[in-house]
Design a protein around this motif. Structure first.
Motif, PDB file in Angstrom:
ATOM      1  N   SER A  13       0.826  -1.206   0.000  1.00  0.00           N
ATOM      2  CA  SER A  13       0.000   0.000   0.000  1.00  0.00           C
ATOM      3  C   SER A  13       0.861   1.255   0.000  1.00  0.00           C
ATOM      4  O   SER A  13       0.355   2.348  -0.257  1.00  0.00           O
ATOM      5  CB  SER A  13      -0.947   0.002   1.202  1.00  0.00           C
ATOM      6  OG  SER A  13      -0.194  -0.083   2.398  1.00  0.00           O
ATOM      7  N   ASP A  14       2.183   1.095   0.257  1.00  0.00           N
ATOM      8  CA  ASP A  14       3.077   2.244   0.376  1.00  0.00           C
ATOM      9  C   ASP A  14       4.446   1.877  -0.211  1.00  0.00           C
ATOM     10  O   ASP A  14       5.184   1.085   0.386  1.00  0.00           O
ATOM     11  CB  ASP A  14       3.189   2.618   1.851  1.00  0.00           C
ATOM     12  CG  ASP A  14       4.060   3.819   2.127  1.00  0.00           C
ATOM     13  OD1 ASP A  14       4.881   4.214   1.261  1.00  0.00           O
ATOM     14  OD2 ASP A  14       3.935   4.370   3.231  1.00  0.00           O
ATOM     15  N   LEU A  15       4.777   2.432  -1.362  1.00  0.00           N
ATOM     16  CA  LEU A  15       6.069   2.112  -1.997  1.00  0.00           C
ATOM     17  C   LEU A  15       7.252   2.660  -1.211  1.00  0.00           C
ATOM     18  O   LEU A  15       8.330   2.065  -1.234  1.00  0.00           O
ATOM     19  CB  LEU A  15       6.101   2.608  -3.444  1.00  0.00           C
ATOM     20  CG  LEU A  15       5.217   1.851  -4.424  1.00  0.00           C
ATOM     21  CD1 LEU A  15       5.387   2.407  -5.837  1.00  0.00           C
ATOM     22  CD2 LEU A  15       5.494   0.358  -4.408  1.00  0.00           C
ATOM     23  N   ASP A  16       7.075   3.770  -0.505  1.00  0.00           N
ATOM     24  CA  ASP A  16       8.176   4.288   0.314  1.00  0.00           C
ATOM     25  C   ASP A  16       8.509   3.324   1.452  1.00  0.00           C
ATOM     26  O   ASP A  16       9.680   3.089   1.755  1.00  0.00           O
ATOM     27  CB  ASP A  16       7.848   5.677   0.863  1.00  0.00           C
ATOM     28  CG  ASP A  16       7.896   6.747  -0.220  1.00  0.00           C
ATOM     29  OD1 ASP A  16       8.672   6.580  -1.187  1.00  0.00           O
ATOM     30  OD2 ASP A  16       7.158   7.746  -0.097  1.00  0.00           O
ATOM     31  N   ALA A  17       7.498   2.747   2.070  1.00  0.00           N
ATOM     32  CA  ALA A  17       7.734   1.751   3.116  1.00  0.00           C
ATOM     33  C   ALA A  17       8.413   0.519   2.527  1.00  0.00           C
ATOM     34  O   ALA A  17       9.304  -0.067   3.144  1.00  0.00           O
ATOM     35  CB  ALA A  17       6.422   1.370   3.799  1.00  0.00           C
ATOM     36  N   ARG A  19      10.426   0.525  -0.043  1.00  0.00           N
ATOM     37  CA  ARG A  19      11.821   0.924  -0.275  1.00  0.00           C
ATOM     38  C   ARG A  19      12.645   0.796   1.001  1.00  0.00           C
ATOM     39  O   ARG A  19      13.764   0.286   0.984  1.00  0.00           O
ATOM     40  CB  ARG A  19      11.892   2.362  -0.783  1.00  0.00           C
ATOM     41  CG  ARG A  19      11.501   2.518  -2.212  1.00  0.00           C
ATOM     42  CD  ARG A  19      11.596   3.987  -2.677  1.00  0.00           C
ATOM     43  NE  ARG A  19      11.052   4.082  -3.999  1.00  0.00           N
ATOM     44  CZ  ARG A  19       9.799   4.428  -4.286  1.00  0.00           C
ATOM     45  NH1 ARG A  19       8.951   4.760  -3.320  1.00  0.00           N
ATOM     46  NH2 ARG A  19       9.393   4.461  -5.539  1.00  0.00           N
ATOM     47  N   ARG A  20      12.095   1.280   2.106  1.00  0.00           N
ATOM     48  CA  ARG A  20      12.824   1.187   3.381  1.00  0.00           C
ATOM     49  C   ARG A  20      13.112  -0.266   3.734  1.00  0.00           C
ATOM     50  O   ARG A  20      14.186  -0.603   4.217  1.00  0.00           O
ATOM     51  CB  ARG A  20      12.031   1.883   4.491  1.00  0.00           C
ATOM     52  CG  ARG A  20      12.032   3.403   4.372  1.00  0.00           C
ATOM     53  CD  ARG A  20      11.463   4.085   5.607  1.00  0.00           C
ATOM     54  NE  ARG A  20      10.060   3.762   5.853  1.00  0.00           N
ATOM     55  CZ  ARG A  20       9.028   4.396   5.281  1.00  0.00           C
ATOM     56  NH1 ARG A  20       9.235   5.373   4.416  1.00  0.00           N
ATOM     57  NH2 ARG A  20       7.793   4.046   5.587  1.00  0.00           N
ATOM     58  N   PHE A  21      12.157  -1.131   3.473  1.00  0.00           N
ATOM     59  CA  PHE A  21      12.322  -2.546   3.798  1.00  0.00           C
ATOM     60  C   PHE A  21      13.320  -3.233   2.872  1.00  0.00           C
ATOM     61  O   PHE A  21      14.292  -3.836   3.321  1.00  0.00           O
ATOM     62  CB  PHE A  21      10.966  -3.259   3.736  1.00  0.00           C
ATOM     63  CG  PHE A  21      11.046  -4.721   4.024  1.00  0.00           C
ATOM     64  CD1 PHE A  21      11.143  -5.180   5.326  1.00  0.00           C
ATOM     65  CD2 PHE A  21      11.026  -5.647   2.996  1.00  0.00           C
ATOM     66  CE1 PHE A  21      11.235  -6.533   5.601  1.00  0.00           C
ATOM     67  CE2 PHE A  21      11.107  -7.010   3.263  1.00  0.00           C
ATOM     68  CZ  PHE A  21      11.211  -7.455   4.566  1.00  0.00           C
ATOM     69  N   TYR A  22      13.083  -3.171   1.568  1.00  0.00           N
ATOM     70  CA  TYR A  22      13.909  -3.924   0.616  1.00  0.00           C
ATOM     71  C   TYR A  22      15.311  -3.337   0.463  1.00  0.00           C
ATOM     72  O   TYR A  22      16.282  -4.078   0.349  1.00  0.00           O
ATOM     73  CB  TYR A  22      13.208  -4.036  -0.746  1.00  0.00           C
ATOM     74  CG  TYR A  22      12.036  -4.967  -0.685  1.00  0.00           C
ATOM     75  CD1 TYR A  22      12.211  -6.354  -0.714  1.00  0.00           C
ATOM     76  CD2 TYR A  22      10.738  -4.484  -0.562  1.00  0.00           C
ATOM     77  CE1 TYR A  22      11.135  -7.218  -0.633  1.00  0.00           C
ATOM     78  CE2 TYR A  22       9.657  -5.345  -0.482  1.00  0.00           C
ATOM     79  CZ  TYR A  22       9.860  -6.712  -0.513  1.00  0.00           C
ATOM     80  OH  TYR A  22       8.798  -7.569  -0.426  1.00  0.00           O
ATOM     81  N   VAL A  23      15.422  -2.010   0.454  1.00  0.00           N
ATOM     82  CA  VAL A  23      16.739  -1.378   0.316  1.00  0.00           C
ATOM     83  C   VAL A  23      17.412  -1.288   1.680  1.00  0.00           C
ATOM     84  O   VAL A  23      18.554  -1.731   1.858  1.00  0.00           O
ATOM     85  CB  VAL A  23      16.619   0.015  -0.345  1.00  0.00           C
ATOM     86  CG1 VAL A  23      17.973   0.723  -0.362  1.00  0.00           C
ATOM     87  CG2 VAL A  23      16.072  -0.110  -1.760  1.00  0.00           C
ATOM     88  N   VAL A  52       7.266  -4.808  -6.639  1.00  0.00           N
ATOM     89  CA  VAL A  52       6.286  -4.417  -5.635  1.00  0.00           C
ATOM     90  C   VAL A  52       5.376  -3.380  -6.274  1.00  0.00           C
ATOM     91  O   VAL A  52       5.854  -2.426  -6.888  1.00  0.00           O
ATOM     92  CB  VAL A  52       6.984  -3.846  -4.382  1.00  0.00           C
ATOM     93  CG1 VAL A  52       5.963  -3.394  -3.361  1.00  0.00           C
ATOM     94  CG2 VAL A  52       7.931  -4.886  -3.777  1.00  0.00           C
ATOM     95  N   GLN A  53       4.078  -3.600  -6.153  1.00  0.00           N
ATOM     96  CA  GLN A  53       3.132  -2.695  -6.796  1.00  0.00           C
ATOM     97  C   GLN A  53       1.974  -2.338  -5.884  1.00  0.00           C
ATOM     98  O   GLN A  53       1.563  -3.140  -5.047  1.00  0.00           O
ATOM     99  CB  GLN A  53       2.606  -3.303  -8.092  1.00  0.00           C
ATOM    100  CG  GLN A  53       1.824  -4.576  -7.916  1.00  0.00           C
ATOM    101  CD  GLN A  53       1.460  -5.220  -9.248  1.00  0.00           C
ATOM    102  OE1 GLN A  53       2.063  -4.952 -10.264  1.00  0.00           O
ATOM    103  NE2 GLN A  53       0.456  -6.068  -9.222  1.00  0.00           N
ATOM    104  N   ILE A  54       1.488  -1.130  -6.079  1.00  0.00           N
ATOM    105  CA  ILE A  54       0.287  -0.695  -5.386  1.00  0.00           C
ATOM    106  C   ILE A  54      -0.927  -1.304  -6.077  1.00  0.00           C
ATOM    107  O   ILE A  54      -1.827  -1.822  -5.451  1.00  0.00           O
ATOM    108  CB  ILE A  54       0.197   0.847  -5.363  1.00  0.00           C
ATOM    109  CG1 ILE A  54       1.354   1.412  -4.534  1.00  0.00           C
ATOM    110  CG2 ILE A  54      -1.146   1.309  -4.812  1.00  0.00           C
ATOM    111  CD1 ILE A  54       1.489   2.914  -4.594  1.00  0.00           C
TER     112      ILE A  54
END
Length: 117
Positions: A13-17, A19-23, A52-54
């Motif tokens: 639901s949140d691509l920024d979250a 990013r924090r997880f995967y990167v 990962v997609q919304i």
């Protein structure tokens, strides 16, 4: 026809979250795809990847995985002839991918894709 790669498509639901997880936590590198609804994360040393997609911006339903093939037109014709449910018709997307969605026997929707042009 050859399958070149299979990559899971995970919902977020949140691509920024994401990013924090995967990167940040898994140490993967982001490979932006130029869209605000999907991105790809890749392990630089192994090539392992996840998308990962919304939501899928042009399809009626999200897919569970992307299957990259070398002849999407031939596979589309074969899937139709075999009677599989085509969830999203064969199209060439504006971002340079030719694809269709098919429902697998277990019910999972697969994005069958080939780089176009």
């Amino acid at each position: 026809m050859t399958v070149d790669a299979i990559m899971p498509n995970l919902h977020a639901s949140d691509l920024d979250a994401a990013r924090r997880f995967y990167v940040g936590e898994l140490g993967m590198a982001e490979q932006p795809m130029g869209h605000d609804w999907v991105t790809r994360f890749v392990d630089p040393s192994t090539g392992a990847a996840v998308q990962v997609q919304i939501r899928d911006a042009t399809a009626p339903e999200d897919s569970a995985a992307t299957v990259k093939v070398d002849d999407v037109d031939a596979l589309y014709a074969a899937m139709r002839a075999a009677g599989y449910e085509i969830v999203h018709p064969l199209v060439t997307e504006a971002w340079g991918v030719r694809r269709f969605f098919v429902r697998s026997p277990g019910g999972a929707v697969l994005n069958i894709a080939q780089r176009h042009g």
